[in-house]
Scaffold this motif. Structure first.
Motif, short mmCIF file in Angstrom:
data_model
loop_
_atom_site.label_atom_id
_atom_site.label_comp_id
_atom_site.label_asym_id
_atom_site.label_seq_id
_atom_site.Cartn_x
_atom_site.Cartn_y
_atom_site.Cartn_z
N ARG A 195 0.80 -1.39 0.07
CA ARG A 195 0.07 -0.02 -0.10
C ARG A 195 0.82 1.29 0.05
O ARG A 195 0.74 1.95 -1.01
CB ARG A 195 -1.01 -0.07 1.30
N LEU A 196 2.08 1.26 0.67
CA LEU A 196 2.74 2.43 0.81
C LEU A 196 3.61 2.65 -0.49
O LEU A 196 3.73 3.57 -1.01
CB LEU A 196 3.93 2.17 1.96
N ASP A 202 1.41 7.05 -6.92
CA ASP A 202 0.49 7.73 -7.08
C ASP A 202 0.88 9.27 -6.58
O ASP A 202 0.43 10.06 -7.24
CB ASP A 202 -0.99 7.38 -6.02
N LEU A 203 1.60 9.20 -5.58
CA LEU A 203 1.96 10.46 -4.97
C LEU A 203 3.19 11.28 -6.11
O LEU A 203 2.86 12.61 -6.44
CB LEU A 203 2.87 10.39 -3.64
N ALA A 205 3.06 11.00 -9.28
CA ALA A 205 2.14 11.11 -10.43
C ALA A 205 1.52 12.53 -10.13
O ALA A 205 1.49 13.41 -10.84
CB ALA A 205 1.18 10.19 -10.86
N ARG A 206 1.03 12.89 -8.95
CA ARG A 206 0.21 14.13 -8.44
C ARG A 206 1.25 15.07 -8.55
O ARG A 206 1.05 16.45 -8.98
CB ARG A 206 -0.32 13.65 -7.20
N ILE A 207 2.65 14.92 -7.76
CA ILE A 207 3.47 15.93 -7.36
C ILE A 207 4.08 16.50 -8.98
O ILE A 207 4.33 17.69 -9.07
CB ILE A 207 4.55 15.46 -6.58
N ARG A 209 2.34 16.17 -11.82
CA ARG A 209 1.06 16.53 -12.35
C ARG A 209 1.21 15.62 -13.77
O ARG A 209 1.40 16.18 -15.15
CB ARG A 209 1.21 18.11 -12.81
N SER A 210 1.67 14.35 -13.56
CA SER A 210 1.68 13.33 -14.77
C SER A 210 0.41 12.42 -14.90
O SER A 210 -0.21 12.49 -14.03
CB SER A 210 2.96 12.65 -14.84
#
Lengths: 210, 210
Positions: A195-196, A202-203, A205-207, A209-210
């Motif tokens: 999970r980590l 995911d983090l 990708a967000r950071i 912006r991809s």
């Protein structure tokens, strides 16, 4: 260059430095033995976790006597510290000069995404010792391994081109790769490493912006 | 209900509890004085930082004698702790029940974006004491104020609908609002609070993909 090579071009033993020449094969042999013990210990930690590691198990896994392990590392803490040092080196090589997706041949975003899992697994394997050695708040940010990670993440963020404050974004990502946090989330909040690791990808990708 | 009201409907002093009735006006008065001293101290901290705060300055700002401040708080550490407690309460009220953009009348994304600045300013104002009181790694995650922040951030992330692992994203955001990190970035890396506040707003936008 060995002392004997420096002193005697013909390869003969130097008369004034007998210990140095006698030590050369000894030291190479000792280094090989040490590496073999550490590799056996690494495999055991990967399979059962550092908590379960005993001097006896390492001796059995490396097919040597227990006394050899004690002579080499002193005690269990000495073994764990040698193992951490060895493992930190292997881990750093994997992202500084290793094969893709961690190493330089892969695109920066792919490297950053893979970096979290490698780091979380490295931290989880040495959780016990890293927690015990956790520096106090004032010195936390001066630690060598943390700086290597910080520079690596910042470099990758710049290569990716986030359009943001890369120094601060690097701190955010570094904060996720923190042993006390890892310990809290897995031991006190019941999350597993998978999970980590998914959370890291995911983090990133967000950071970015991809 | 006061002890005298409970004992005497006619409002006369109870004979067996003279201290209790004598204490009532004293206690209300004392609470007012205490609040007045803490507000004066808060203003001084906001203007000059907690490092500069002295008992004498608080006495002068609240127009009371120095002895009054010492009687109320014991010493400078006692004053700083009372101030932190008072300030933590005011800060929590601001996002739990205060006006927008921090309070419940604003949209969740706006609240989350404003939350970082309010928290960073609160932490910076009490940096000195919070650093000294920083719990060891094993207990860091059990701290009450941290839990209040964690629940608030998680609730807002769910309201916003990130489509991600909100528990982990909340830990990432919480990690940014950390006194040792704030201290490191401002004191050792020379960043100012405005940069950290702008970094938070950008981080929230990235994390929520907005």
């Amino acid at each position: 260059m060995t002392p004997s090579a420096r002193l005697h071009d013909d390869g003969s033993e130097p008369r004034l430095l007998p210990l140095a020449t006698n030590q050369i094969p000894m030291r190479a042999d000792a280094a090989r033995n040490r590496a073999r013990l550490l590799e056996a210990a690494s495999r055991l930690v990967a399979e059962h976790g550092a908590e379960q590691l005993t001097m006896e198990a390492v001796a059995a896994a490396a097919s040597v006597g227990k006394g050899t392990v004690f002579r080499r590392f002193g005690d269990r803490t000495g073994l764990l510290m040698a193992l951490l040092d060895h493992s930190e080196r292997v881990y750093q090589e994997s992202f500084l000069s290793g094969p893709p997706p961690l190493g330089p041949a892969a695109p920066a975003l792919e490297r950053l995404s893979a970096f979290g899992g490698a780091t979380l697994r490295h931290l989880a394997a040495h959780r016990e010792l890293l927690l015990a050695a956790e520096p106090d708040p004032a010195r936390r940010y001066a630690a060598g391994p943390r700086n290597v990670r910080r520079i690596h993440i910042t470099t990758l963020l710049r290569e990716i081109g986030t359009g943001g404050d890369d120094e601060l974004l690097a701190e955010v990502l570094l904060g996720y790769l923190d042993v006390p946090l890892l310990n809290h989330l897995t031991r006190q909040r019941g999350m597993d490493l998978e999970r980590l690791e998914a959370g890291w990808r995911d983090l990133v990708a967000r950071i970015t912006r991809s």
